[in-house]
Design a protein around this motif. Structure first.
Motif, mmCIF file in Angstrom:
data_model
loop_
_atom_site.group_PDB
_atom_site.id
_atom_site.type_symbol
_atom_site.label_atom_id
_atom_site.label_comp_id
_atom_site.label_asym_id
_atom_site.label_seq_id
_atom_site.Cartn_x
_atom_site.Cartn_y
_atom_site.Cartn_z
ATOM 1 N N GLU A 1 0.862 -1.177 0.000
ATOM 2 C CA GLU A 1 0.000 0.000 0.000
ATOM 3 C C GLU A 1 0.901 1.229 0.000
ATOM 4 N N TYR A 2 0.661 2.119 -0.971
ATOM 5 C CA TYR A 2 1.435 3.361 -1.051
ATOM 6 C C TYR A 2 0.663 4.447 -0.325
ATOM 7 N N ALA A 3 1.332 5.144 0.574
ATOM 8 C CA ALA A 3 0.652 6.172 1.350
ATOM 9 C C ALA A 3 1.621 7.318 1.618
ATOM 10 N N GLY A 4 1.134 8.321 2.308
ATOM 11 C CA GLY A 4 1.963 9.477 2.637
ATOM 12 C C GLY A 4 1.604 10.665 1.764
ATOM 13 N N SER A 5 2.028 11.851 2.195
ATOM 14 C CA SER A 5 1.589 13.072 1.518
ATOM 15 C C SER A 5 2.048 13.132 0.060
ATOM 16 N N ALA A 6 3.227 12.584 -0.236
ATOM 17 C CA ALA A 6 3.720 12.642 -1.618
ATOM 18 C C ALA A 6 2.871 11.768 -2.541
ATOM 19 N N VAL A 7 2.323 10.698 -2.006
ATOM 20 C CA VAL A 7 1.463 9.821 -2.810
ATOM 21 C C VAL A 7 0.089 10.467 -2.984
ATOM 22 N N ARG A 8 -0.434 11.015 -1.910
ATOM 23 C CA ARG A 8 -1.726 11.722 -1.974
ATOM 24 C C ARG A 8 -1.682 12.846 -3.009
ATOM 25 N N ALA A 9 -0.523 13.499 -3.118
ATOM 26 C CA ALA A 9 -0.402 14.650 -4.018
ATOM 27 C C ALA A 9 -0.352 14.226 -5.486
ATOM 28 N N LEU A 10 -0.128 12.947 -5.756
ATOM 29 C CA LEU A 10 -0.030 12.501 -7.153
ATOM 30 C C LEU A 10 -1.404 12.441 -7.805
ATOM 31 N N ASP A 11 -1.438 12.740 -9.104
ATOM 32 C CA ASP A 11 -2.684 12.532 -9.851
ATOM 33 C C ASP A 11 -2.825 11.035 -10.139
ATOM 34 N N MET A 12 -3.929 10.640 -10.760
ATOM 35 C CA MET A 12 -4.165 9.209 -10.962
ATOM 36 C C MET A 12 -3.097 8.577 -11.852
ATOM 37 N N ALA A 13 -2.635 9.322 -12.859
ATOM 38 C CA ALA A 13 -1.606 8.768 -13.742
ATOM 39 C C ALA A 13 -0.347 8.442 -12.940
ATOM 40 N N GLY A 14 0.019 9.342 -12.036
ATOM 41 C CA GLY A 14 1.204 9.119 -11.204
ATOM 42 C C GLY A 14 1.023 7.921 -10.288
ATOM 43 N N ARG A 15 -0.164 7.802 -9.714
ATOM 44 C CA ARG A 15 -0.436 6.660 -8.832
ATOM 45 C C ARG A 15 -0.381 5.351 -9.619
ATOM 46 N N MET A 16 -0.842 5.425 -10.878
ATOM 47 C CA MET A 16 -0.788 4.213 -11.712
ATOM 48 C C MET A 16 0.664 3.833 -12.001
ATOM 49 N N THR A 17 1.507 4.839 -12.208
ATOM 50 C CA THR A 17 2.927 4.552 -12.434
ATOM 51 C C THR A 17 3.511 3.823 -11.222
ATOM 52 N N LEU A 18 3.169 4.294 -10.030
ATOM 53 C CA LEU A 18 3.659 3.635 -8.808
ATOM 54 C C LEU A 18 3.184 2.185 -8.754
ATOM 55 N N CYS A 19 1.862 2.031 -8.806
ATOM 56 C CA CYS A 19 1.297 0.689 -8.627
ATOM 57 C C CYS A 19 1.764 -0.251 -9.728
ATOM 58 N N ASN A 20 1.903 0.286 -10.930
ATOM 59 C CA ASN A 20 2.360 -0.491 -12.075
ATOM 60 C C ASN A 20 3.632 -1.264 -11.762
ATOM 61 N N MET A 21 4.594 -0.578 -11.140
ATOM 62 C CA MET A 21 5.895 -1.206 -10.930
ATOM 63 C C MET A 21 6.003 -1.933 -9.590
ATOM 64 N N SER A 22 4.886 -2.174 -8.931
ATOM 65 C CA SER A 22 4.914 -2.964 -7.691
ATOM 66 C C SER A 22 5.549 -4.324 -7.951
ATOM 67 N N ILE A 23 5.249 -4.873 -9.115
ATOM 68 C CA ILE A 23 5.769 -6.199 -9.461
ATOM 69 C C ILE A 23 7.292 -6.154 -9.594
ATOM 70 N N GLU A 24 7.828 -5.016 -10.001
ATOM 71 C CA GLU A 24 9.291 -4.883 -10.077
ATOM 72 C C GLU A 24 9.902 -4.837 -8.678
ATOM 73 N N ALA A 25 9.067 -4.539 -7.673
ATOM 74 C CA ALA A 25 9.533 -4.616 -6.281
ATOM 75 C C ALA A 25 9.210 -5.998 -5.708
ATOM 76 N N GLY A 26 8.698 -6.889 -6.539
ATOM 77 C CA GLY A 26 8.420 -8.256 -6.103
ATOM 78 C C GLY A 26 6.992 -8.480 -5.639
ATOM 79 N N ALA A 27 6.220 -7.397 -5.454
ATOM 80 C CA ALA A 27 4.862 -7.538 -4.926
ATOM 81 C C ALA A 27 3.887 -7.821 -6.057
#
Ligand code: SF4
Lengths: 207, 475
Positions: free
Chosen positions: B207-233
C-alpha cells in the motif's frame, strides 16, 4: 494435470540470481496459441548464439544435463512477467522441479498449476544441492513430495516445506476448475450480496 | 484471520469483501469482479474451456483488448507477422464465440489493457481485478486489489469467476514531503525499488501512502502501482480519495447516478484503519528523491542521474561483485562512470507505466522548441487510442513530430519487443517502460528505465542527462 509423486533425476545447476521469465522464455517466442513445443526455446538467449547454434558452455547444453529434470538456481527465480509460457517451456524441456532460495509469487503458483514442483530452500542448502548437481550424470537427486524430502546422492535427506493445498493437488493430479465448480452454489450466493449492487456490467456503456 | 473489530488495512478490507469461502488450510476462493484479457496469455485458456465444453461464466465481468502484439504503425495495413496475426485473430474468434466484450484494433478505445481499464471505468475502486499480465497491479491505483495471473488462472476465472488464493502479507510504503522539480512518480517508484530490491515485496501487497502519494494525480499513482511487481509484490494499491472519485466519475463504464453515490459511499470506507498492522514498512523522504534511472539489467539497479554506476570493488561479497561485472559488461559501461553524457541510440516513451496523457504532456514540455538528435531513433507510443486523440487535440503530436519523434498507434510496442519495434544489438535506449532485463527490448538491447521527461531530455540531447538542466528555473 500430471501427477507428481517422486522424481529421481539429474539436476542442472544454474547459479544466477533474478532469473526472470523473459530469460526463461523471451517474448518473441510467446506468439503461440499452444502450450506445447516451447522446450526448444527455454533460456533461448543463454542457450543459443546469434546464429542459433548451441553455446556449449551453457548448462543445459552440456551432455550431463540435457535430460535434467530439476533446475537449481539462486535468489528470486521467475521474477518479472506472469507468462505461463515459462513453466510450459521448462515442462516441455523435461524439468519437473525447480529449487531456489526464493521464487517470485506468480511464477511459483504457475508452476504448481502445471505439475511442476517449486521448492524454496535456504541459500546454503541450495548451494549444497548445487554442488551435488555439479557432479553431473551420476549424482541424481530424488524429490519425494509424499515425504516432503530431497534425497542427496549420498543418501542424506533434506526436508522441504510445501503448501498443503498444492501438495495434495500435485499428488492427486487434480484439476482446480472442476473442484471449484462444485462450489457453484456458494459462488452464486456471493454474487447476490446486496453490497455488490453498484457493480456495473462490462457489456455496454453506462449512461 | 482478522476479527471484524480489529483494525484492518485497505488490502484486508477488499480481500474480506471478496472471500466466497475459506478452505481448511486457509486457501480462499476469491471472487473476481473484473477480468481483462489480451491476446498473448488467453488463447490456451479459451482452448481449455472449449475442450471441457465450459462457457465463460460471466462475460459481463470480462473485457478483452489486444495490446502486446499489435503493430503500432499504420493500422490500415495487414499485420505482417504471421504469428502475431494468428494470435490476434484467435482472440477475436474467442471473444466472438464466448460473448466477451472487446475493443477491436481499429477502435479508438483500443490500447494497453492497463491504460484502457481505468480510462473506460471498467476498472473501479474496491474491485478485485485480474489479467494474465503481471502489470495488472497498475489498476490498484484506483484503490482496488489488482494482480497478474497465469494462463491456468485465466481459465479458472473464465470458468468460475473466482480464484484460489492465499492471503498475502501487508507492506506499507510511505512517502512523505514534496518532490522537487524534475522529479516524477517514476522517480519515486525507482527510488522505492532501489530500496526494497526486486524481491523485497515477494509475498506482500504494497500500500502506497503518505503526503507525496496523496499529491499525485491518478496517472502518477498508476505509475507507482504499475511497478509494484518490479519490487516483487503481486499487487500495489492506493486508498481511494477525492482525486480517485473525480477521476472515475463520468467514465463510460463507471456506475452513474444513484449507483455512483452508493459506490462512493462504499469506496470511502476503503482506507486502512488507524493501528492496522503491516508486516513490513518502508519510509522515503520525497525531498531526497532526484531524477533517477537504472544503470543495469534489474529494476533494482537504480541511481540518481548525478550519481555514478557501481564498481565491483565496492561489492561486499564475490557473488555481488560478479553480478556487477557481468551487468556492466552487458550494458557496455565502465565501473564508477557517470551516466550523464552517455550517448543513446533510441528513446521509447510509452508502455503501461508511462503512456498516459499526463506522461505525454510532461515529455512534450521538454521537447518543445527542441530537436531530436539525428542519430537517435525516438518514438512516442500512446497508451490508448483515446490518449492519442487527446494528445492530438492538444497539439502534442505536432511537438513530437516536429522534433523528429515517431508518433505511433497505441500498444505495448518496444516495451517487450514482441512486435517489430525492437532495439538492435547493443543499442542503448532511454525508456519509460518498466523492465530493463537482458534482451527485453530486443536481443542484446541496453535499457535505461526513466521518467517521460528524462527520456525526452535524452532524445533532444542525444545522451542520458539531467532533465533539470533543460527546465527553466529548476536549478
Ligand atoms: S506495456 Fe509492457 S509491461 Fe505493460 S502490458 Fe504491455 S508489455 Fe507488459
Amino acid at each position: 494435470m500430471e501427477k507428481f509423486t517422486r522424481l529421481t533425476t539429474v539436476a542442472a545447476p544454474l547459479p544466477q540470481e533474478n532469473i526472470d521469465t523473459d530469460q526463461i522464455i523471451p517474448a518473441r517466442f510467446l506468439k503461440t496459441i499452444q502450450r506445447t513445443g516451447l522446450g526448444k526455446h527455454l533460456f533461448a538467449d543463454q542457450r543459443y548464439d546469434e546464429q542459433g547454434n548451441e553455446k556449449p558452455d551453457f548448462v543445459l547444453n552440456k551432455p550431463a544435463y540435457r535430460k535434467a529434470g530439476i533446475l537449481i538456481t539462486l535468489d528470486n527465480l521467475g521474477c518479472g512477467s506472469s507468462r505461463e509460457h515459462a513453466p510450459w517451456a521448462l515442462q516441455d524441456f523435461g524439468i519437473r522441479c525447480v529449487i531456489a532460495p526464493s521464487i517470485a509469487d506468480i511464477f511459483h503458483s504457475n508452476c504448481f498449476k502445471n505439475g511442476l514442483l517449486p521448492i524454496r530452500l535456504p541459500l546454503e542448502i541450495c548451494e549444497t544441492l548445487m554442488d551435488d548437481a555439479r557432479q553431473g550424470e551420476n549424482a541424481r537427486l530424488t524429490v519425494d513430495l509424499e515425504k516432503q524430502q530431497i534425497v542427496r546422492p549420498d543418501g542424506e535427506t533434506i526436508p522441504f516445506d510445501v503448501d498443503p493445498f498444492w501438495r495434495h493437488n500435485l499428488l492427486e493430479g487434480l484439476d482446480n476448475i472442476s473442484q471449484t465448480l462444485l462450489r457453484e452454489g456458494e459462488i452464486e450466493q456471493f454474487e447476490q450480496r446486496a453490497n455488490r449492487a453498484w457493480i456495473p456490467s462490462t457489456q455496454g456503456e453506462n449512461s | 484471520m482478522h476479527k471484524p473489530s480489529s483494525p484492518r488495512t485497505l488490502y484486508d478490507k477488499i480481500w474480506d469483501d471478496h472471500v466466497v469461502l475459506t478452505l481448511e488450510d486457509g486457501t480462499c476462493l476469491l471472487y473476481i469482479d473484473r477480468h481483462l484479457l489480451h491476446e498473448v496469455t488467453s488463447p490456451q485458456a479459451f482452448e481449455g474451456l472449449r475442450a471441457a465444453g465450459r462457457p465463460v461464466r460471466r462475460p459481463g465481468a470480462t473485457f478483452a483488448v489486444a495490446d502486446h502484439n499489435v503493430p503500432t504503425s499504420d493500422r490500415s495495413l495487414p499485420i505482417e507477422d504471421q504469428q502475431s496475426r494468428l494470435q490476434i485473430e484467435t482472440l477475436e474468434r474467442n471473444v466472438e464465440e464466448f460473448g466477451v466484450p472487446y475493443f477491436p484494433l481499429l477502435s479508438r478505445k483500443q490500447g494497453i489493457a492497463h491504460v484502457v481499464g481505468p480510462e473506460q471505468g471498467i476498472s473501479l475502486p474496491g474491485m478485485t481485478i485480474v489479467c494474465g499480465d503481471s502489470h495488472t497491479s497498475t489498476h490498484g491505483a484506483l484503490g482496488s486489489l489488482a494482480f497478474g495471473i497465469g494462463t491456468s488462472e485465466v481459465e479458472h476465472v473464465l470458468a468460475t469467476q473466482t480464484l484460489l488464493q492465499k492471503r498475502a502479507k501487508n507492506m506499507l510504503v510511505r512517502v512523505e514531503g514534496q518532490i522537487g522539480p524534475g522529479v516524477t512518480a517514476k522517480d519515486i517508484m525507482l527510488a522505492i525499488i532501489g530500496r526494497t530490491g526486486t524481491a523485497g515485496g515477494t509475498g506482500y501487497v504494497i500500500e502506497y501512502a503518505g503526503s507525496a502519494v496523496r499529491a499525485l494525480d491518478m496517472a502518477g499513482r498508476m505509475t507507482l502501482c504499475n511497478m509494484s511487481i518490479e519490487a516483487g509484490a503481486r499487487a500495489g494499491m492506493v486508498a481511494p480519495d477525492e482525486t480517485t472519485f473525480a477521476y472515475v466519475k463520468g467514465r463510460s463504464y463507471a456506475p452513474k447516478g444513484e449507483a455512483f453515490e452508493q459506490a462512493v459511499a462504499y469506496w470511502q470506507s476503503l482506507r486502512s484503519d488507524d493501528g492496522a498492522h503491516y508486516d513490513k514498512e518502508v519510509f522515503l523522504d520525497a525531498a531526497e528523491i532526484k531524477p533517477s534511472l537504472t544503470w543495469g539489467t534489474s529494476p533494482e539497479d537504480v541511481m540518481s542521474i548525478d550519481g555514478r554506476v557501481p564498481s565491483p570493488d565496492e561489492a561486499t561479497d564475490s557473488a555481488r561483485a560478479e553480478r556487477i561485472r557481468r551487468t556492466l559488461s552487458y550494458m557496455g559501461l565502465e565501473a564508477g562512470q557517470k551516466l550523464a553524457g552517455t550517448p543513446v541510440d533510441a528513446v521509447f516513451i510509452g508502455s503501461c507505466t508511462n503512456s498516459r496523457i499526463e506522461d505525454l504532456r510532461a515529455a512534450a514540455a521538454i521537447v518543445q522548441n527542441r530537436k531530436v538528435v539525428p542519430s537517435v531513433r525516438a518514438m512516442v507510443v500512446p497508451g490508448s487510442g483515446l490518449v492519442r486523440q487527446q494528445a492530438e487535440a492538444e497539439g502534442l503530436d505536432k511537438i513530437f513530430r516536429d522534433a523528429g519523434f515517431e508518433w505511433r498507434e497505441a500498444g505495448c510496442s518496444m516495451c517487450l519487443g514482441m512486435n517489430p519495434d525492437k532495439l538492435e544489438t547493443q543499442q542503448r535506449c532511454a525508456s519509460t517502460s518498466n523492465r530493463n532485463f537482458e534482451g527485453r527490448q530486443g536481443p542484446q538491447g541496453r535499457t535505461h528505465l526513466c521518467s517521460p521527461s528524462m527520456a525526452a531530455a535524452a532524445a533532444v540531447t542525444g545522451t542520458l542527462c539531467d532533465v533539470r538542466e533543460l527546465m527553466e528555473g529548476a536549478r
